[in-house]
Design an enzyme around this catalytic site. Structure first.
Site, PDB file in Angstrom:
ATOM      1  N   TYR A 105      -9.468  -2.462  33.882  1.00 56.32           N
ATOM      2  CA  TYR A 105      -8.451  -1.422  34.483  1.00 56.32           C
ATOM      3  C   TYR A 105      -8.373  -1.042  36.119  1.00 56.32           C
ATOM      4  CZ  TYR A 105      -5.678  -0.619  30.088  1.00 56.32           C
ATOM      5  OH  TYR A 105      -4.706  -0.330  28.911  1.00 56.32           O
ATOM      6  N   THR A 106      -8.328  -0.704  36.423  1.00 56.14           N
ATOM      7  CA  THR A 106      -8.193   0.151  37.297  1.00 56.14           C
ATOM      8  C   THR A 106      -7.943   1.822  37.894  1.00 56.14           C
ATOM      9  OG1 THR A 106      -8.249  -2.446  38.792  1.00 56.14           O
ATOM     10  CG2 THR A 106      -8.188  -0.671  40.203  1.00 56.14           C
TER      11      THR A 106
END
Length: 304
Positions: A105-106
């Site tokens: 995830y960012t």
């Protein structure tokens, strides 16, 4: 007791004591520098690239019917996550059968925000990580994270570090073309936000983005993107939807060659293309059309 008497009782002379103290102070300075690696003076770093660390959930917000914003606390109010712009982290938990579930995830937050990290995440039916996060209790549960990970880092003013095989290459681009699909918008927002914040310091990098979604209600961060496009003349935003509403002013359907030609910068040495989204979109809508149009796929293309 005098200093020389104290040193004598310990079996030390003054020169040995000074050298020892100097060595200790040096180790302390090195430890402090390592603890603040990569962030300048922003604060101590929370992430560890080698092992997972637990971060407690402190806030959960319902953004839409299938989208949540999660905020996790860092070890102290002074900590920053320590994630280079353009990179991502891994979130991990063990399911009921003790199988490890990991997803990249960012964050939507950056190291400009201290003491916490935020993610905007789609919660799909049957999705293991999204479902797990949505079931966490604020103030009680935590999730484990590890990072940073990735081969691209935005340094400011159009400069990137890009890891090609085992070599890190410094490259500069004046124009960036982005194609994002669904949740693939999150790594783009990191770079967009950094460039926009850098405008005051002279960052003139131009950004053009095509953002593909199923319906208008699926568009993540729509208000933020549209406000930014209105405020920043160097940021151009174009939507395409599979099922657009009546009166829709954007495009309809999959990303096409014609759409790319119309809304992204033309091939040039100073152009970088970024893509993130479902694998079929990246492979068939992006890469195939980029090659057809004539972009240099070795120098001018990167997919998250």
């Amino acid at each position: 007791m005098a200093l020389d008497e104290l040193l004598g009782s310990l079996g030390l002379d003054e020169r040995t004591a000074v050298l020892g103290l100097t060595a200790v102070l040096g180790l302390v300075v090195i430890a402090l520098l390592v603890g603040m690696r990569g962030t300048g003076s922003k604060g101590p770093i929370a992430l560890d690239a080698k092992e997972y660390k637990a971060f407690p959930l402190v806030k959960k917000e319902i953004v839409s019917h299938d989208t949540r914003r999660f905020r996790f606390a860092l070890p102290s109010p002074d900590h920053v996550l320590g994630l280079p712009i353009g990179q991502h982290i891994s979130l991990m938990f063990h399911d009921e059968e003790n199988n490890m579930v990991m997803r990249p995830y960012t964050p939507t937050s950056s190291d400009d925000e201290k003491g916490y990290v935020e993610f905007v995440i789609k919660v799909y039916p049957g999705g293991k990580m999204g479902g797990h996060l949505d079931g966490l209790t604020v103030g009680k549960d935590a999730v484990k994270m590890k990072g940073p990970k990735g081969h691209l880092e935005y340094l400011g003013n159009g400069n990137f570090n890009i890891k090609v095989k085992k070599e890190v290459q410094r490259r500069r681009y004046k124009k960036i073309g982005m194609v994002a699909g669904g949740t693939g918008i999150t790594p783009m927002t990191q770079i967009i936000s950094a460039i926009h914040k850098g405008r005051e310091k002279g960052d003139t990098t131009q950004i053009s983005m095509i953002f593909a979604n199923k319906t208008e209600k699926d568009i993540l961060l729509q208000e933020w993107l549209e406000n930014l496009a209105e405020a920043d003349p160097l940021f151009r935003l174009h939507y395409t939807l599979d099922s657009p509403p009546a009166g829709w002013k954007g495009s309809e359907g999959f990303v096409t060659e014609e759409m790319i030609r119309a809304h992204l910068p033309a091939p040039a040495d100073d152009v970088l293309l970024l893509a993130c989204g479902p694998k079929p979109m990246v492979k068939y809508a992006c890469e195939a059309n980029f090659q057809k149009i004539g972009y240099d796929m070795q120098r001018s293309y990167y997919s998250f």
